[in-house]
Design a protein around this motif. Structure first.
Motif, short mmCIF file in Angstrom:
data_model
loop_
_atom_site.label_atom_id
_atom_site.label_comp_id
_atom_site.label_asym_id
_atom_site.label_seq_id
_atom_site.Cartn_x
_atom_site.Cartn_y
_atom_site.Cartn_z
N VAL A 174 0.84 -1.20 0.00
CA VAL A 174 0.00 0.00 0.00
C VAL A 174 0.87 1.24 0.00
O VAL A 174 0.59 2.21 -0.72
CB VAL A 174 -0.96 0.00 1.21
CG1 VAL A 174 -1.66 1.35 1.36
CG2 VAL A 174 -1.98 -1.12 1.06
N PHE A 175 1.96 1.22 0.76
CA PHE A 175 2.87 2.37 0.82
C PHE A 175 3.51 2.63 -0.55
O PHE A 175 3.64 3.78 -0.97
CB PHE A 175 3.93 2.15 1.90
CG PHE A 175 4.82 3.34 2.12
CD1 PHE A 175 4.31 4.55 2.58
CD2 PHE A 175 6.17 3.27 1.84
CE1 PHE A 175 5.13 5.65 2.77
CE2 PHE A 175 7.01 4.37 2.03
CZ PHE A 175 6.48 5.57 2.49
N THR A 227 -6.44 -1.79 -4.06
CA THR A 227 -5.47 -0.85 -3.49
C THR A 227 -5.47 0.46 -4.27
O THR A 227 -5.43 1.54 -3.68
CB THR A 227 -4.07 -1.47 -3.48
OG1 THR A 227 -4.11 -2.68 -2.70
CG2 THR A 227 -3.03 -0.53 -2.89
N SER A 228 -5.54 0.37 -5.59
CA SER A 228 -5.57 1.58 -6.43
C SER A 228 -6.76 2.45 -6.10
O SER A 228 -6.63 3.69 -5.99
CB SER A 228 -5.62 1.19 -7.91
OG SER A 228 -4.46 0.49 -8.28
N ALA A 229 -7.91 1.83 -5.94
CA ALA A 229 -9.13 2.60 -5.63
C ALA A 229 -9.00 3.30 -4.28
O ALA A 229 -9.33 4.49 -4.16
CB ALA A 229 -10.34 1.68 -5.64
N LEU A 230 -8.51 2.59 -3.29
CA LEU A 230 -8.39 3.17 -1.95
C LEU A 230 -7.31 4.25 -1.88
O LEU A 230 -7.55 5.33 -1.34
CB LEU A 230 -8.10 2.07 -0.92
CG LEU A 230 -9.23 1.07 -0.70
CD1 LEU A 230 -8.76 -0.07 0.20
CD2 LEU A 230 -10.45 1.76 -0.11
N VAL A 266 -4.09 1.39 -11.53
CA VAL A 266 -4.37 0.20 -12.34
C VAL A 266 -3.21 -0.09 -13.29
O VAL A 266 -2.84 -1.25 -13.51
CB VAL A 266 -5.72 0.34 -13.09
CG1 VAL A 266 -5.89 -0.75 -14.13
CG2 VAL A 266 -6.87 0.30 -12.09
N VAL A 267 -2.60 0.95 -13.83
CA VAL A 267 -1.44 0.74 -14.71
C VAL A 267 -0.28 0.15 -13.90
O VAL A 267 0.39 -0.79 -14.36
CB VAL A 267 -1.03 2.03 -15.44
CG1 VAL A 267 0.25 1.82 -16.23
CG2 VAL A 267 -2.15 2.50 -16.37
N ILE A 268 -0.05 0.65 -12.69
CA ILE A 268 0.96 0.04 -11.81
C ILE A 268 0.61 -1.43 -11.60
O ILE A 268 1.48 -2.32 -11.68
CB ILE A 268 1.05 0.77 -10.46
CG1 ILE A 268 1.61 2.19 -10.64
CG2 ILE A 268 1.92 -0.02 -9.47
CD1 ILE A 268 1.53 3.06 -9.39
N THR A 269 -0.65 -1.71 -11.35
CA THR A 269 -1.13 -3.07 -11.13
C THR A 269 -0.84 -3.97 -12.33
O THR A 269 -0.39 -5.11 -12.17
CB THR A 269 -2.64 -3.06 -10.82
OG1 THR A 269 -2.84 -2.33 -9.60
CG2 THR A 269 -3.20 -4.46 -10.71
N ILE A 270 -1.07 -3.47 -13.51
CA ILE A 270 -0.82 -4.26 -14.73
C ILE A 270 0.67 -4.57 -14.85
O ILE A 270 1.06 -5.71 -15.17
CB ILE A 270 -1.38 -3.54 -15.97
CG1 ILE A 270 -2.90 -3.53 -15.92
CG2 ILE A 270 -0.87 -4.18 -17.26
CD1 ILE A 270 -3.57 -2.61 -16.92
#
Length: 164
Positions: free
Chosen positions: A50-51, A147-150, A79-83
């Motif tokens: 999260v950090f 995590t992105s949403a929060l 979301v791009v980080i997530t991808i």
């Protein structure tokens, strides 16, 4: 690609920090003599994850959006980080399984089959490189979107001008 260079950077940082965390787990004995504690303590990485997302979205806000970013922009960046993380996760898992902790799967299979309702065959089907590579991709996507949403909610600019 230039528009997403910050997200790519933070996705790579996430993977590198994740590999350092796995090395830490290995050094703490959570992959062998203290494998019974691995499931508990590995969850601590969630705070680090999260950090890292927070730092990534803050970087995007400051250096791409000039300090003003709404929730949607932050969410898309997350979301791009997530991808990026999801795409690199199989490589990270391979490095973990082959170089950092090559005995992890056999240790976990033995521990799980001796201490839970899972048979050895079930444990072998679950704890192997192919299965884990699939699991890390889907868990990276699921956890990354949440995590992105929060994090986007907390990083968004508070006082944005309303556009007509």
């Amino acid at each position: 690609m230039k528009n997403f260079s910050i997200e790519i950077k933070w996705g790579v940082i996430f993977i590198i920090v994740g590999l350092i965390w796995v090395l830490f787990e290995k050094m703490m004995g959570w992959h062998d003599e203290h494998i019974d504690q691995q499931a508990i303590y590995s969850n601590l990485f969630g705070f680090i994850a999260v950090f890292i997302y927070f730092l990534g979205l803050r970087d995007k806000k400051k250096n791409y959006y000039n300090g003003v970013m709404d929730w949607k922009q932050g969410f898309v960046a997350g979301v791009v980080i997530t991808i990026v993380v999801a795409l690199l996760s199989p490589l990270s898992q391979y490095i973990t399984s082959v170089y950092i902790s090559p005995n992890y799967f056999s240790n976990m299979i033995t521990y799980i089959s001796e201490n839970s309702a899972m048979t050895r065959e079930q444990a072998e089907a679950f704890y192997n490189l192919k299965s884990t590579m699939i699991q890390v991709v889907f868990s990276a996507l699921a956890m990354g979107v949440v995590t992105s949403a929060l994090v986007a909610w907390f990083v968004k600019s508070k006082n944005q001008a309303v556009e007509a």
